[in-house]
Design a protein around this motif. Sequence first.
Motif, PDB file in Angstrom:
ATOM      1  N   PRO A 107       4.242  -4.690 -13.572  1.00  0.00           N
ATOM      2  CA  PRO A 107       3.345  -3.935 -13.969  1.00  0.00           C
ATOM      3  C   PRO A 107       3.167  -2.467 -12.826  1.00  0.00           C
ATOM      4  N   ALA A 108       2.849  -1.623 -12.972  1.00  0.00           N
ATOM      5  CA  ALA A 108       2.494  -0.678 -11.846  1.00  0.00           C
ATOM      6  C   ALA A 108       1.449  -0.817 -10.985  1.00  0.00           C
ATOM      7  N   PRO A 109       1.944  -1.001  -8.703  1.00  0.00           N
ATOM      8  CA  PRO A 109       1.788  -0.890  -8.652  1.00  0.00           C
ATOM      9  C   PRO A 109       0.500  -0.545  -8.294  1.00  0.00           C
ATOM     10  N   PRO A 110      -1.032  -1.021  -8.069  1.00  0.00           N
ATOM     11  CA  PRO A 110      -2.385  -0.441  -7.936  1.00  0.00           C
ATOM     12  C   PRO A 110      -2.529  -0.037  -6.773  1.00  0.00           C
ATOM     13  N   VAL A 111      -3.309   1.484  -6.745  1.00  0.00           N
ATOM     14  CA  VAL A 111      -3.611   2.418  -6.093  1.00  0.00           C
ATOM     15  C   VAL A 111      -4.087   2.017  -4.472  1.00  0.00           C
ATOM     16  N   GLU A 112      -3.151   2.314  -3.721  1.00  0.00           N
ATOM     17  CA  GLU A 112      -3.936   1.544  -2.305  1.00  0.00           C
ATOM     18  C   GLU A 112      -4.419   2.627  -1.974  1.00  0.00           C
ATOM     19  N   SER A 113      -5.951   2.078  -1.235  1.00  0.00           N
ATOM     20  CA  SER A 113      -6.469   2.932  -0.680  1.00  0.00           C
ATOM     21  C   SER A 113      -6.183   2.748   0.373  1.00  0.00           C
ATOM     22  N   HIS A 114      -6.981   3.481   1.928  1.00  0.00           N
ATOM     23  CA  HIS A 114      -6.351   3.612   2.979  1.00  0.00           C
ATOM     24  C   HIS A 114      -7.335   4.103   4.030  1.00  0.00           C
ATOM     25  N   GLU A 115      -8.879   4.143   3.377  1.00  0.00           N
ATOM     26  CA  GLU A 115      -9.447   4.793   3.460  1.00  0.00           C
ATOM     27  C   GLU A 115     -10.558   3.607   4.551  1.00  0.00           C
ATOM     28  N   ARG A 116     -10.579   1.946   3.629  1.00  0.00           N
ATOM     29  CA  ARG A 116     -10.689   0.546   4.457  1.00  0.00           C
ATOM     30  C   ARG A 116      -9.991  -0.582   4.304  1.00  0.00           C
ATOM     31  N   ASP A 117      -9.887  -1.072   5.607  1.00  0.00           N
ATOM     32  CA  ASP A 117      -9.395  -2.517   5.437  1.00  0.00           C
ATOM     33  C   ASP A 117      -9.948  -3.240   4.725  1.00  0.00           C
ATOM     34  N   TYR A 118      -9.282  -4.903   4.403  1.00  0.00           N
ATOM     35  CA  TYR A 118      -9.392  -5.702   3.573  1.00  0.00           C
ATOM     36  C   TYR A 118     -10.455  -5.890   3.936  1.00  0.00           C
ATOM     37  N   LEU A 119     -10.957  -6.010   4.689  1.00  0.00           N
ATOM     38  CA  LEU A 119     -12.589  -6.891   4.871  1.00  0.00           C
ATOM     39  C   LEU A 119     -14.140  -5.588   5.125  1.00  0.00           C
ATOM     40  N   GLY A 120     -13.421  -4.363   4.151  1.00  0.00           N
ATOM     41  CA  GLY A 120     -14.620  -3.073   4.519  1.00  0.00           C
ATOM     42  C   GLY A 120     -14.862  -2.475   5.741  1.00  0.00           C
TER      43      GLY A 120
END
Length: 124
Positions: A74-87
């Motif tokens: 499956p295609a990798p999900p689009v990564e967002s660099h606006e927020r980290d894992y904790l938000g």
Amino acid sequence: MQSLRNFIHYLFSVLLWILFGYYWYVVSGRRISLATFQAVIILAIVSLLGLLATALWVQHNKRIARRNRRAAPPAPPVESHERDYLGRPVVLADGVDIRQARVISINLDPDGNKVYAVSGAVKA
């Protein structure tokens, strides 16, 4: 998930063989009568149901393979660099590609932003 499916398949197969052996024990200990024929019919029905379930499973897998769903990951999900894992908001250094940096410092500013700063030379 695959291991659970395999476990259920093996468990069902073992139970069918136990039932098969039990009915052979029942049949061999009796004279041939109506009850003997009933036991053989029950054994045949259970065996045919097991065979039918296996054939249907094979057909299901062939349909999946025909659609080529297993050929490509499956295609990798689009990564967002606006927020980290904790938000927390992420602040990147301006004009510098941090993927090429040798050393990256990560700190939290007083506002709770996660700040990535490049220190040192950038890889060539």
